[in-house]
Write an enzyme that holds these catalytic residues in place. Structure first.
Site, PDB file in Angstrom:
ATOM      1  N   ASP A  94     -75.865  37.667  66.833  1.00 61.37           N
ATOM      2  CA  ASP A  94     -75.063  37.098  67.927  1.00 61.37           C
ATOM      3  C   ASP A  94     -75.941  37.112  69.180  1.00 61.37           C
ATOM      4  O   ASP A  94     -75.716  37.898  70.107  1.00 61.37           O
ATOM      5  CB  ASP A  94     -73.786  37.914  68.104  1.00 61.37           C
ATOM      6  CG  ASP A  94     -72.939  37.885  66.848  1.00 61.37           C
ATOM      7  OD1 ASP A  94     -72.126  36.977  66.701  1.00 61.37           O
ATOM      8  OD2 ASP A  94     -73.134  38.759  65.977  1.00 61.37           O
ATOM      9  N   MET A 147     -75.538  37.842  57.171  1.00 66.19           N
ATOM     10  CA  MET A 147     -74.291  38.539  56.826  1.00 66.19           C
ATOM     11  C   MET A 147     -73.296  38.391  57.966  1.00 66.19           C
ATOM     12  O   MET A 147     -73.662  38.464  59.139  1.00 66.19           O
ATOM     13  CB  MET A 147     -74.574  40.012  56.581  1.00 66.19           C
ATOM     14  CG  MET A 147     -75.297  40.248  55.291  1.00 66.19           C
ATOM     15  SD  MET A 147     -75.490  41.995  54.993  1.00 66.19           S
ATOM     16  CE  MET A 147     -76.544  41.917  53.541  1.00 66.19           C
ATOM     17  N   SER A 148     -72.038  38.180  57.598  1.00 68.79           N
ATOM     18  CA  SER A 148     -70.977  38.037  58.583  1.00 68.79           C
ATOM     19  C   SER A 148     -69.659  38.408  57.927  1.00 68.79           C
ATOM     20  O   SER A 148     -69.447  38.119  56.741  1.00 68.79           O
ATOM     21  CB  SER A 148     -70.919  36.591  59.091  1.00 68.79           C
ATOM     22  OG  SER A 148     -69.697  36.362  59.771  1.00 68.79           O
ATOM     23  N   SER A 149     -68.786  39.008  58.706  1.00 69.38           N
ATOM     24  CA  SER A 149     -67.451  39.322  58.175  1.00 69.38           C
ATOM     25  C   SER A 149     -66.750  38.050  57.736  1.00 69.38           C
ATOM     26  O   SER A 149     -65.909  38.061  56.836  1.00 69.38           O
ATOM     27  CB  SER A 149     -66.618  40.027  59.244  1.00 69.38           C
ATOM     28  OG  SER A 149     -67.325  41.121  59.771  1.00 69.38           O
ATOM     29  N   ARG A 150     -67.083  36.935  58.373  1.00 72.96           N
ATOM     30  CA  ARG A 150     -66.425  35.668  58.057  1.00 72.96           C
ATOM     31  C   ARG A 150     -66.853  35.113  56.704  1.00 72.96           C
ATOM     32  O   ARG A 150     -66.166  34.261  56.146  1.00 72.96           O
ATOM     33  CB  ARG A 150     -66.730  34.637  59.149  1.00 72.96           C
ATOM     34  CG  ARG A 150     -66.149  35.019  60.502  1.00 72.96           C
ATOM     35  CD  ARG A 150     -66.654  34.080  61.598  1.00 72.96           C
ATOM     36  NE  ARG A 150     -66.328  34.562  62.923  1.00 72.96           N
ATOM     37  CZ  ARG A 150     -65.196  34.297  63.573  1.00 72.96           C
ATOM     38  NH1 ARG A 150     -64.293  33.541  63.019  1.00 72.96           N
ATOM     39  NH2 ARG A 150     -64.967  34.781  64.784  1.00 72.96           N
ATOM     40  N   HIS A 170     -73.731  45.527  59.679  1.00 72.65           N
ATOM     41  CA  HIS A 170     -73.111  46.500  60.588  1.00 72.65           C
ATOM     42  C   HIS A 170     -73.651  47.907  60.303  1.00 72.65           C
ATOM     43  O   HIS A 170     -73.935  48.674  61.226  1.00 72.65           O
ATOM     44  CB  HIS A 170     -71.594  46.537  60.378  1.00 72.65           C
ATOM     45  CG  HIS A 170     -70.854  45.312  60.800  1.00 72.65           C
ATOM     46  ND1 HIS A 170     -70.156  44.534  59.917  1.00 72.65           N
ATOM     47  CD2 HIS A 170     -70.669  44.740  62.022  1.00 72.65           C
ATOM     48  CE1 HIS A 170     -69.568  43.541  60.562  1.00 72.65           C
ATOM     49  NE2 HIS A 170     -69.874  43.630  61.837  1.00 72.65           N
ATOM     50  N   GLY A 210     -64.872  45.338  62.765  1.00 72.92           N
ATOM     51  CA  GLY A 210     -64.507  45.765  61.423  1.00 72.92           C
ATOM     52  C   GLY A 210     -64.902  44.766  60.357  1.00 72.92           C
ATOM     53  O   GLY A 210     -65.765  43.913  60.580  1.00 72.92           O
ATOM     54  N   LEU A 265     -66.590  45.568  57.779  1.00 76.15           N
ATOM     55  CA  LEU A 265     -68.002  45.918  57.902  1.00 76.15           C
ATOM     56  C   LEU A 265     -68.811  45.492  56.680  1.00 76.15           C
ATOM     57  O   LEU A 265     -68.341  45.547  55.547  1.00 76.15           O
ATOM     58  CB  LEU A 265     -68.139  47.428  58.110  1.00 76.15           C
ATOM     59  CG  LEU A 265     -67.423  47.983  59.350  1.00 76.15           C
ATOM     60  CD1 LEU A 265     -67.661  49.494  59.460  1.00 76.15           C
ATOM     61  CD2 LEU A 265     -67.877  47.276  60.625  1.00 76.15           C
TER      62      LEU A 265
END
Ligand code: AMP
Length: 321
Positions: A153, A187-190, A37, A31, A33
């Protein structure tokens, strides 16, 4: 697009679609996103009739409680982002509670040896056991024909490929390119947890990788893993606001130390005479995974490039400055 939360619901929907001859793709996510994603979802919808996006923050893959607690969650925002894909929006969003996925204390774990020792496996004990276990469970729950994972990843992708091969799981794994912000940050959710200063500092990861690709291209011939490592590590360790976790140059398939170059490293006289369009690695077929991880503010970020994969090199160079 329909949200389902139970294993029975997702199995039922997939079985109905299959009975009508549909092929099924799964995009596993945690999630929060972002566009990266969404690109995986678009890739899945190009390849299959029914697309399932799972949204599950998997406690089994977190080695720190504060990281699990602080992981961004935004299911409504995620559904809005997925709906914005229009025709490419997924058919099903599978968003189970933890108790649905782990209804009892878990005594069965999928453990991958070797591939998990290095890189993020070294600094996040148990992380890849959690990833391998939840992916195996998701493949068993959804039973997709294919599953799409991001190359961002990279170690995770190779581990999942290996689980599928070793356990003869009937799912095809598709690796999709890394999507980047305008300045090159993967890009990363973090990234949401970075303040403005940290956000500026975070671009150091992709810039360091770029320097590695440029060095390999300038050198020509088979890339020298030591020179590439030192270039990338030198750039990253000198970057303000960045604490390096690792810089590794590895064989992309085995994640072992790469074979030494088949030719001696370039002398100062010949250095810089390599082809300009691609690295020497691309010409010789040699491939080097250059993977980095670093802490920036509260967040641990990762990024990678495969030198010798011309598309990957070109994408990184086009997306970074
Ligand atoms: P996550 O939600 O972070 O577990 O990621 C879910 C999937 O999205 C994984 O297969 C990731 O590799 C992939 N992904 C995450 N960030 C990116 C990105 N910037 N570009 C492409 N794929 C990504």
């Amino acid at each position: 697009m329909r949200r389902v939360t139970t294993i029975a619901q997702v199995r039922d929907a997939v079985a109905t679609a299959r009975a009508g001859g549909a092929t099924v793709a799964l995009v596993p996510t945690m999630g929060a996103l972002h566009v990266g994603h969404l690109a995986l979802v678009e890739e899945a919808s190009r390849r299959a009739d029914l697309v399932v996006v799972s949204i599950f923050v998997n406690p089994a893959q977190f080695d720190r409680a504060d990281d699990l607690d602080g992981y961004p969650r935004d299911l409504d925002g995620d559904e809005a982002a997925l709906a914005s894909l229009g025709d490419a929006a997924p058919d099903l969003v599978f968003a189970p509670e933890v108790a649905e996925v782990y209804p009892r204390p878990r005594v069965t774990t999928v453990t991958v040896t070797g591939l998990t020792d290095r890189l993020c496996g070294a600094s996040r004990p148990g992380h890849f056991d959690g990833v391998a276990t939840v992916c195996t469970k998701l493949f068993s729950i959804v039973q997709p024909d294919l599953a799409v994972f991001g190359r961002k990843d990279f170690q995770q992708l190779q581990i999942v490929r290996r689980v599928v091969a070793d356990l003869d799981l009937p799912v095809r794994i598709v690796g999709a390119p890394t999507f980047r912000e305008d300045d090159g940050l993967a890009m990363s959710s973090r990234n949401r947890r970075l303040d403005a200063t940290e956000r500026r500092a975070a671009v150091a990861l992709s810039r360091a990788l770029r320097a590695g690709v440029e060095l390999a291209r300038a050198d020509g011939g088979p890339p020298d893993p030591v020179r590439v490592h030192d270039e990338v590590a030198g750039r990253l360790s000198g970057a303000p606001g960045v604490t390096v976790d690792y810089v590794e140059v590895l064989d992309p398939e085995t994640l072992d130390a790469p074979a030494p170059p088949t030719e001696p490293p370039p002398s100062d006289a010949t250095r810089g005479q390599g082809a300009t369009g691609t690295s020497g690695a691309a010409e010789t077929g040699a491939r080097l995974l250059v993977a980095v991880a670093a802490h920036v503010g509260p967040v641990r970020l990762i990024d990678n490039v495969v030198i010798g994969d011309v598309d990957d090199e070109d994408r990184l160079l086009a997306a970074t400055r």
